[in-house]
Design an enzyme around this catalytic site. Structure first.
Site, PDB file in Angstrom:
ATOM      1  NE  ARG A 128      -5.690  -2.642  -0.276  1.00  0.00           N
ATOM      2  CZ  ARG A 128      -4.382  -2.591  -0.453  1.00  0.00           C
ATOM      3  NH1 ARG A 128      -3.622  -3.513   0.092  1.00  0.00           N
ATOM      4  NH2 ARG A 128      -3.827  -1.642  -1.159  1.00  0.00           N
ATOM      5  N   GLY A 136       0.814  -1.209   0.000  1.00  0.00           N
ATOM      6  CA  GLY A 136       0.000   0.000   0.000  1.00  0.00           C
ATOM      7  C   GLY A 136       0.848   1.259   0.000  1.00  0.00           C
ATOM      8  CB  VAL A 196      -8.585   3.585  -2.039  1.00  0.00           C
ATOM      9  CG1 VAL A 196      -9.217   4.977  -1.990  1.00  0.00           C
ATOM     10  CG2 VAL A 196      -8.023   3.207  -0.683  1.00  0.00           C
ATOM     11  CG  PHE A 230      13.340   4.351  -7.817  1.00  0.00           C
ATOM     12  CD1 PHE A 230      12.050   4.044  -7.411  1.00  0.00           C
ATOM     13  CD2 PHE A 230      13.639   5.669  -8.141  1.00  0.00           C
ATOM     14  CE1 PHE A 230      11.073   5.026  -7.330  1.00  0.00           C
ATOM     15  CE2 PHE A 230      12.672   6.657  -8.052  1.00  0.00           C
ATOM     16  CZ  PHE A 230      11.382   6.337  -7.653  1.00  0.00           C
ATOM     17  CG  ASN A 266      -2.439  -4.187  -3.415  1.00  0.00           C
ATOM     18  OD1 ASN A 266      -2.369  -3.378  -4.316  1.00  0.00           O
ATOM     19  ND2 ASN A 266      -1.476  -4.309  -2.512  1.00  0.00           N
TER      20      ASN A 266
END
Lengths: 144, 452
Positions: free
Chosen positions: B291, B163, B294, B201, B289
């Protein structure tokens, strides 16, 4: 001494040395972890197990009432087991730290203690009642 | 299939889940902490249980209290929402042991994907491309050597993170030892697990994620992608679907890769595969994720599917309500997150009471929020106040509607600031308007603001 006895012995020794009463202790033997949870004074209405709170105090010189509240959600019992005499009855005198009930939450029994001394005026919930967090349980007229 | 659901969450998502439960005829049980006692979901739900004080470890993370609330109210299932206990495998397991259906993937899968280094390794084995980096948690010396071999900048990530939390970018070998120590300490404090891993990165990246839905009848569906490149410190601010300006087949290849991996790993429930796309259009798997997210409303707007309803159906043993051939992605949807934060003061949260809150409405606008005039934003929880979602048959109309909606929104109260004007600057920025923005956009905007 076997492992379990040894652990229990060490735990008792440790408990005696603690500066204040913890709200929870978690022990794990494999890889030796020990977690102690202290009464949480930093988070507003959070209360450790012995929860007592002043009700709106009457200002006419009447009795000062305090309320023992549920420190957790669970089932409130007035006695240690079915058929046993209740910890307290209305009219009984109690002293700070005395057990006045028990809450069962997730099969764990948490003793409920009064933080103040005085006379039990009202038992606000019947035996074996499901209570939420912060629910008023017992009203006590404070001493003095 | 169960008939009652306890919602183990708060804020906008608790209300959003409760609404779908009501539509499905399920009895809904809300749980709340002391400062949330006047929250709209408490009034909306059929029942509400006070589970603890403000501190989340005594309320929304308090597993015994939540299970006890479920038993006391006769709940048959638990929806964890996002954050809090939503990806806690222990919670999922305890729910099952106590006879409550956990609305989410099985505990074993959550545990597997909760370790981000492990998930990276599993996905690489399942054929998804990953950035050069470590296959497991690393000690200081081996981490430094690997970083040096990969080349700077690198990003250190907490194995237990997710997250967008527990991340730190390192630009040079000289900074590495200190950054490594900090990353470990931060991971320890935030997740009680100090293990970290690293990856190369990508500075100007697109954050693209694929929504998948897997039921217990062998169906593995994908519901399109979401572009979440507008981020501040790895926290998403604006999301949209479809992702603008990608090479024509890129999203399709990412979706195919995600579905193949989901199939191979036996994924169950609703899940999101997060990817980075670099400037050359190469994509790399980041994390899964397990879940509801948002930003799920943008997917709902273009698919016409209620993702919470699908989650509940799948958890109840029913098949997904559609098959892949039924799913058509129509138009463009954009979501803006309105946070109670002050962009002028480093986005510090601004709790307080709303003296005015008028959400936008009108054609093709959806607002998911728990706020109302008179609502007090507690200081203890995250600052998300509302999600404003617009839909249009094309991107320009969706953007025009969003601009109009943000202009309508009225929110004020003593001490309260919001990210409204900042969001307006984002969506009117030429890079965003042209769909050429990357994860570097927000930082660029903040620097431009300082120069003014």
């Amino acid at each position: 001494m076997n492992d379990a006895e040894n652990l229990a012995h060490q735990l008792v020794t440790l408990l005696r040395q603690l500066p204040e009463t913890p709200t929870r202790i978690r022990v794990q033997q494999g890889s030796n972890s020990l977690e102690v949870e202290w009464p949480d004074t930093a988070t507003g209405p959070a209360r450790p197990a012995p929860a007592t709170e002043a009700l709106d105090a009457p200002d006419d010189g009447a009795e000062r009432m305090e309320c023992v509240r549920a420190p957790m959600i669970g089932t409130f019992y007035r006695a240690a087991k079915p058929g046993a005499p209740p910890f307290v009855e209305e009219g009984a005198e109690v002293v700070a730290g005395q057990q006045v009930g028990v809450i069962e939450s997730m099969k764990l029994m948490t003793p409920i203690e009064t933080k103040c001394s005085g006379i039990v005026r009202r038992i606000l919930v019947p035996d074996a009642t499901s209570v939420e967090y912060d629910h008023p349980l017992i009203e006590i007229a404070m001493e003095g | 299939m169960f008939n009652s659901v306890l919602i183990a969450n708060r804020g906008e998502i608790a209300l959003r889940i409760a609404r779908t439960c009501r539509e499905m005829g399920l009895r809904t049980i809300a749980v709340y902490s002391t400062p949330d006692r006047d929250s709209p979901v408490v009034r909306f739900a059929d029942e509400a249980v006070h589970i603890g004080p403000a501190a989340i470890r005594h309320s929304y993370l308090n597993i015994p209290a939540i299970i006890e609330a479920g038993k006391a109210t006769g709940a048959e299932a638990i929806h964890p929402g996002y954050g809090f206990l939503s990806e806690d495998p222990d919670f999922a397991e305890i729910c099952e042991m106590e006879g409550l259906t956990f609305i989410g993937p099985p505990p074993g899968l959550i545990a597997q994907f909760g370790d981000k280094a492990e998930a990276r390794k599993l996905m690489a084995e399942a054929g998804l491309p990953v950035l050069p980096g470590s296959e497991r948690a690393l000690e200081s010396t081996e981490a430094r050597e690997l970083a040096d071999a990969i080349g700077f900048p690198v990003i250190l990530k907490a194995c237990a993170g997710g997250g967008g939390r527990g991340l730190s970018v390192v630009h040079s070998l000289r900074d590495f030892p200190q950054a490594y120590r900090n990353a470990r300490a931060t991971a320890n404090a935030a997740f009680n697990d100090g293990r970290v891993y690293l990856e190369r990165f990508v500075e100007n990246a697109r954050h693209i994620e694929i929504q998948v839905l897997c039921d217990n009848h062998g169906n593995v569906l994908h519901l399109g992608e979401r572009d979440c490149s507008v981020q501040r410190r790895h926290q998403k601010l604006v999301e949209e679907t479809p992702a603008p300006g990608l090479a024509p087949d890129l999203a399709g290849r990412m979706a195919a890769g995600a579905m193949e991996a989901a199939r191979r790993l036996g994924y169950r429930g609703l899940g999101t595969f997060e990817f980075l796309v670099d400037e050359l259009g190469r994509f790399y798997f980041m994390e899964i994720n397990c879940r509801i997210q948002v930003e799920h409303p943008v997917t709902e707007m273009v698919t016409g599917l209620d993702l919470v309803r699908e989650q509940i159906r799948v958890a109840g043993g029913l098949p997904a309500s559609v098959s892949q051939s039924d799913i058509s992605l129509r138009g463009v949807a954009i979501e803006c997150r309105l946070n109670a934060e002050d962009p002028e003061k480093g986005f510090t949260p601004t709790p307080g009471t709303l003296t005015e809150f008028v959400p936008p409405a009108g054609p093709f606008i959806r607002t998911d929020s728990h706020a109302t005039t008179g609502y007090t934003i507690p200081a203890e929880y995250d600052s998300l106040l509302a999600k404003i979602v617009s839909w249009g048959p094309d991107r320009q109309q969706a953007l025009n509607r969003m601009t109009r909606a943000l202009g309508e929104l009225r929110v004020s109260g003593p001490g309260i600031r919001t990210t409204l004007t900042f969001i307006e600057e984002v969506i009117t920025h030429p890079a965003y308007q042209d769909g050429k923005h990357t994860t570097a956009l927000v930082q660029k905007l903040i620097s431009e603001r300082k120069e003014r």
